[in-house]
Motif scaffolding. Structure first.
Motif, PDB file in Angstrom:
ATOM      1  N   TYR A  97       0.850  -1.193   0.000  1.00 14.33           N
ATOM      2  CA  TYR A  97       0.000   0.000   0.000  1.00 14.33           C
ATOM      3  C   TYR A  97       0.882   1.237   0.000  1.00 14.33           C
ATOM      4  CZ  TYR A  97       1.151   0.164   4.980  1.00 14.33           C
ATOM      5  OH  TYR A  97       1.829   0.215   6.177  1.00 14.33           O
ATOM      6  N   THR A  98       0.299   2.343  -0.449  1.00 12.59           N
ATOM      7  CA  THR A  98       0.983   3.632  -0.421  1.00 12.59           C
ATOM      8  C   THR A  98       0.039   4.646   0.197  1.00 12.59           C
ATOM      9  OG1 THR A  98       2.238   3.131  -2.430  1.00 12.59           O
ATOM     10  CG2 THR A  98       2.050   5.443  -1.794  1.00 12.59           C
ATOM     11  N   VAL A  99       0.456   5.289   1.263  1.00 14.59           N
ATOM     12  CA  VAL A  99      -0.338   6.354   1.874  1.00 14.59           C
ATOM     13  C   VAL A  99       0.556   7.579   2.024  1.00 14.59           C
ATOM     14  CG1 VAL A  99      -1.907   4.795   3.082  1.00 14.59           C
ATOM     15  CG2 VAL A  99       0.179   5.536   4.217  1.00 14.59           C
ATOM     16  N   SER A 100       0.008   8.754   1.677  1.00 14.40           N
ATOM     17  CA  SER A 100       0.790   9.981   1.796  1.00 14.40           C
ATOM     18  C   SER A 100      -0.135  11.185   1.836  1.00 14.40           C
ATOM     19  CB  SER A 100       1.772  10.119   0.621  1.00 14.40           C
ATOM     20  OG  SER A 100       1.082  10.213  -0.609  1.00 14.40           O
ATOM     21  N   ASN A 101       0.272  12.178   2.606  1.00 13.21           N
ATOM     22  CA  ASN A 101      -0.396  13.489   2.648  1.00 13.21           C
ATOM     23  C   ASN A 101      -1.882  13.387   2.968  1.00 13.21           C
ATOM     24  OD1 ASN A 101       2.039  14.811   1.846  1.00 13.21           O
ATOM     25  ND2 ASN A 101       1.612  14.232  -0.273  1.00 13.21           N
ATOM     26  N   ASN A 102      -2.238  12.425   3.819  1.00  6.97           N
ATOM     27  CA  ASN A 102      -3.621  12.312   4.267  1.00  6.97           C
ATOM     28  C   ASN A 102      -3.786  12.981   5.628  1.00  6.97           C
ATOM     29  OD1 ASN A 102      -4.646  10.414   2.119  1.00  6.97           O
ATOM     30  ND2 ASN A 102      -3.024   9.149   2.987  1.00  6.97           N
ATOM     31  N   THR A 103      -4.940  13.578   5.861  1.00  5.59           N
ATOM     32  CA  THR A 103      -5.300  14.112   7.172  1.00  5.59           C
ATOM     33  C   THR A 103      -6.402  13.230   7.739  1.00  5.59           C
ATOM     34  OG1 THR A 103      -4.747  16.367   6.488  1.00  5.59           O
ATOM     35  CG2 THR A 103      -6.149  16.113   8.436  1.00  5.59           C
ATOM     36  N   VAL A 104      -6.061  12.459   8.775  1.00  6.37           N
ATOM     37  CA  VAL A 104      -6.980  11.461   9.320  1.00  6.37           C
ATOM     38  C   VAL A 104      -7.263  11.796  10.778  1.00  6.37           C
ATOM     39  CG1 VAL A 104      -7.401   8.999   9.672  1.00  6.37           C
ATOM     40  CG2 VAL A 104      -5.949   9.759   7.771  1.00  6.37           C
ATOM     41  N   THR A 105      -8.542  11.975  11.122  1.00 10.04           N
ATOM     42  CA  THR A 105      -8.905  12.295  12.502  1.00 10.04           C
ATOM     43  C   THR A 105     -10.152  11.522  12.903  1.00 10.04           C
ATOM     44  OG1 THR A 105     -10.192  14.210  11.749  1.00 10.04           O
ATOM     45  CG2 THR A 105      -7.933  14.628  12.451  1.00 10.04           C
ATOM     46  N   SER A 106     -10.176  11.144  14.195  1.00 11.21           N
ATOM     47  CA  SER A 106     -11.347  10.514  14.805  1.00 11.21           C
ATOM     48  C   SER A 106     -11.649  11.249  16.092  1.00 11.21           C
ATOM     49  CB  SER A 106     -11.083   9.025  15.070  1.00 11.21           C
ATOM     50  OG  SER A 106     -12.231   8.409  15.602  1.00 11.21           O
ATOM     51  N   ASN A 107     -12.809  11.875  16.150  1.00  6.06           N
ATOM     52  CA  ASN A 107     -13.166  12.686  17.323  1.00  6.06           C
ATOM     53  C   ASN A 107     -12.076  13.723  17.589  1.00  6.06           C
ATOM     54  OD1 ASN A 107     -14.674  13.555  19.547  1.00  6.06           O
ATOM     55  ND2 ASN A 107     -13.714  12.075  20.928  1.00  6.06           N
ATOM     56  N   THR A 108     -11.585  14.336  16.539  1.00  5.30           N
ATOM     57  CA  THR A 108     -10.528  15.365  16.515  1.00  5.30           C
ATOM     58  C   THR A 108      -9.148  14.825  16.868  1.00  5.30           C
ATOM     59  OG1 THR A 108     -10.763  16.145  18.824  1.00  5.30           O
ATOM     60  CG2 THR A 108     -12.253  17.109  17.164  1.00  5.30           C
ATOM     61  N   THR A 109      -9.026  13.517  17.116  1.00  2.00           N
ATOM     62  CA  THR A 109      -7.725  12.914  17.401  1.00  2.00           C
ATOM     63  C   THR A 109      -7.041  12.514  16.097  1.00  2.00           C
ATOM     64  OG1 THR A 109      -8.463  12.052  19.529  1.00  2.00           O
ATOM     65  CG2 THR A 109      -6.527  11.019  18.554  1.00  2.00           C
ATOM     66  N   SER A 110      -5.814  12.971  15.882  1.00  2.00           N
ATOM     67  CA  SER A 110      -5.086  12.639  14.659  1.00  2.00           C
ATOM     68  C   SER A 110      -4.623  11.190  14.689  1.00  2.00           C
ATOM     69  CB  SER A 110      -3.873  13.561  14.497  1.00  2.00           C
ATOM     70  OG  SER A 110      -4.287  14.900  14.311  1.00  2.00           O
ATOM     71  N   ILE A 111      -4.731  10.522  13.553  1.00  2.00           N
ATOM     72  CA  ILE A 111      -4.349   9.117  13.441  1.00  2.00           C
ATOM     73  C   ILE A 111      -3.395   8.966  12.269  1.00  2.00           C
ATOM     74  CG2 ILE A 111      -5.193   6.776  12.983  1.00  2.00           C
ATOM     75  CD1 ILE A 111      -7.790   7.545  14.347  1.00  2.00           C
ATOM     76  N   ASP A 112      -2.271   8.300  12.507  1.00  2.00           N
ATOM     77  CA  ASP A 112      -1.277   8.121  11.452  1.00  2.00           C
ATOM     78  C   ASP A 112      -1.139   6.663  11.034  1.00  2.00           C
ATOM     79  OD1 ASP A 112      -0.027   7.061  13.665  1.00  2.00           O
ATOM     80  OD2 ASP A 112       1.674   8.443  13.635  1.00  2.00           O
ATOM     81  N   ARG A 113      -2.104   5.818  11.403  1.00  2.00           N
ATOM     82  CA  ARG A 113      -2.090   4.413  11.008  1.00  2.00           C
ATOM     83  C   ARG A 113      -2.963   4.202   9.776  1.00  2.00           C
ATOM     84  NH1 ARG A 113      -3.611   4.108  16.508  1.00  2.00           N
ATOM     85  NH2 ARG A 113      -5.717   3.544  15.804  1.00  2.00           N
ATOM     86  N   ILE A 114      -2.824   3.027   9.160  1.00  2.00           N
ATOM     87  CA  ILE A 114      -3.694   2.701   8.034  1.00  2.00           C
ATOM     88  C   ILE A 114      -5.052   2.206   8.517  1.00  2.00           C
ATOM     89  CG2 ILE A 114      -1.758   2.183   6.530  1.00  2.00           C
ATOM     90  CD1 ILE A 114      -2.481  -0.811   6.868  1.00  2.00           C
ATOM     91  N   TYR A 115      -5.197   1.970   9.839  1.00  2.00           N
ATOM     92  CA  TYR A 115      -6.466   1.524  10.401  1.00  2.00           C
ATOM     93  C   TYR A 115      -6.803   2.354  11.633  1.00  2.00           C
ATOM     94  CZ  TYR A 115      -3.648  -0.732  14.018  1.00  2.00           C
ATOM     95  OH  TYR A 115      -2.768  -0.961  15.048  1.00  2.00           O
TER      96      TYR A 115
END
Length: 510
Positions: free
Chosen positions: A474-492
């Motif tokens: 997989y390739t992940v880049s330059n994504n902004t991922v948040t759950s309940n305003t918490t930043s997440i840097d995992r693929i899941y």
């Protein structure tokens, strides 16, 4: 130095081992609009008439170290975006060649740095004054007559100008004014605005075309939201050639499409209109079991709902070689599943999504939301089943998209597996430039690929198969991922209790 047949030769002597930077600039000798005394800030004077071809110019920067005698070919390109208005209603207009046009454009850069290719931050609102319209039609498409043509400085990436306004004058009075908000422009590209410009009403379709010579791209058709035309069903295959046929087939695939395959043979723009109901495939309601949707590398724009709502067929479903672009797939509900290609995969033996891509699209709504699909599960009832469900996503991508859910959310899927009867395999997936958001109160419901891995795998093998989620390459880049305003840097986001989650051969636990 004069240019002949679009070519010129510049001879010079240089010192070996030294590095030189050359800027080549070509313009009409009759044009005085460009001050080139400082090549880091060429100044453009926009006090000009409309439709002035002499304002065309070209440039190229080249920096290199001299190691030996050399001969280099330099290809110059326009530092401008060209904005064209073309009319399809000139025929029958008396004295049309004497008409005049004026164009205003807001927020135009005034300087160009030819050494690094950037435009200056200073901008101005430009008015290209009334002048006689060009006495020419579009080569090969003589029904389109040029009404206005102008050049403005533009960046190398596509950007949106605040406003472009065309005024058409019959030589005595203004007869029409056309305003295009957020007009796209890009350096060395043409923005072509087509419509009925000599009359007071018209529909305008905008294209931005990189080609200055040769084949010309006419504006794409956009579905009107009403017309539906049934294509022929030949040997179990529907062939979709236009938006009207797409709307007919996908308004109710379960009832209308007793086919084995749907082939899409042209790019389609559905105009942000619904098909009057989200298609669900239910084997209980007929003989419908298996379907393959072949995109043949074509792009579908303007969707407001998934291609397929849900499955309950006990059969197979395949999406091949489809790109969904510039769509707004949004529902005003926090419940259920949601996705661009399919919202919920349930009780399907095999679902394959291959070489499919989601670009520049908003997918929003539902408890479980994903770029490809929202929720997946098998069916364990022994009385009228069971169905072990396999989901395969191969060579797919989600790029520059906004994906949002009340619960689990990811660029590939929201909630990968809802039970132990589901096996998900994701191979060679790319997620880049996306904004992925879970508004749930939990801090772990969003991932760059998968929101929740789910229950697949718990309980071991079932009928010789084992559920779970496998991600390979997989390739992940330059994504902004948040759950309940918490930043997440995992693929899941999270891994369900007892779930089997394997990434590139390694078992992952929460």
């Amino acid at each position: 130095m004069p240019v002949a047949n679009k070519q010129a030769t510049v001879a010079t002597k240089l010192v070996k081992g030294h590095t030189y930077t050359f800027v080549f600039w070509a313009q009409n000798s009759a044009c005085t609009a460009y001050n080139t005394s400082d090549m880091k800030a060429i100044k453009v004077d926009y006090a000009a008439n409309c439709n002035d071809e002499t304002r065309d110019a070209f440039y190229k920067m080249d920096s290199f170290t001299v190691t030996e005698a050399f001969e280099k070919t330099e290809v110059l390109t326009r530092p401008f975006a060209q904005i064209n208005f073309l009319a399809d209603d000139a025929a029958g207009v008396v004295g049309v060649d004497a008409y005049k046009s004026m164009v205003t454009v807001t927020g135009v850069p005034t300087t160009l740095n030819t050494l690094d290719g950037t435009v200056g931050t200073e901008t101005t609102d430009v008015t290209f004054a009334l002048a006689t319209i060009p006495n020419e039609t579009l080569a090969g498409y003589e029904s389109y007559k040029y009404v206005a043509m102008n050049y403005i400085l533009a960046a190398t990436d596509k950007e949106m100008k605040n406003e472009v306004v065309l005024t058409v004058n019959d030589g005595t009075q203004d007869v029409n004014t056309v305003t295009v908000a957020n007009c796209p422009v890009q350096r060395n590209y043409r923005t072509n605005i087509f419509g009925s410009l000599f009359t007071l009403e018209g529909k305008f379709n905008i294209t931005i075309d990189p080609i200055y010579e040769g084949e010309f791209n006419l504006p794409e058709k956009v579905w009107d939201g009403v017309t539906k035309t049934a294509p022929a069903l030949v040997d179990g295959v529907y062939t979709i050639t236009n938006e009207d046929e797409m709307a007919y087939v996908f308004q109710d695939l379960e009832t209308l499409c007793q086919a084995q395959a749907v082939n899409i043979t042209n790019n389609l723009n559905m105009g942000n209109h619904p098909f009057n109901g989200i298609t669900s495939l239910n084997g209980y309601n007929g003989t419908f079991k298996n379907l393959t949707i072949n995109g043949n590398g074509k792009t579908i724009k303007g969707l407001v709902e998934p291609l397929i709502g849900s499955t309950w067929t006990g059969g197979t479903l395949a999406f091949n070689d489809i790109t969904i672009d510039e769509s707004n797939i949004v529902k005003n509900s926090d419940s259920g599943a949601w996705g661009a290609f399919i919202a919920e995969i349930a009780c399907n033996q095999l679902t394959k999504i291959t070489n499919c891509h989601l670009m520049n699209t908003t997918v929003k709504g539902g408890k479980w939301t994903g770029g490809m699909y929202g929720y997946g599960n098998g069916y364990s009832n022994q009385n009228d089943g069971p169905v072990f469900s396999e989901i395969e996503i191969t060579n797919c991508s989600t790029e520059n998209c906004i994906i949002e859910a009340k619960g689990s959310v990811g660029a590939a899927c929201g909630h990968a597996t809802g039970d132990t009867w589901t096996l998900v395999t994701i191979t060679n997936f790319t997620a880049t430039g996306n904004t992925i958001t879970s508004t749930d109160s939990s801090n772990n419901k969003a991932g760059s690929l998968i929101g929740t891995v789910g229950a697949g795998g718990a309980g071991g093998a079932i009928n010789g198969k084992c559920g779970g989620v496998y991600v390979n390459n997989y390739t992940v880049s330059n994504n902004t991922v948040t759950s309940n305003t918490t930043s997440i840097d995992r693929i899941y986001g999270r891994i369900g209790s007892g779930a089997l989650f394997v990434v590139n051969g390694e078992t992952i636990t929460q």
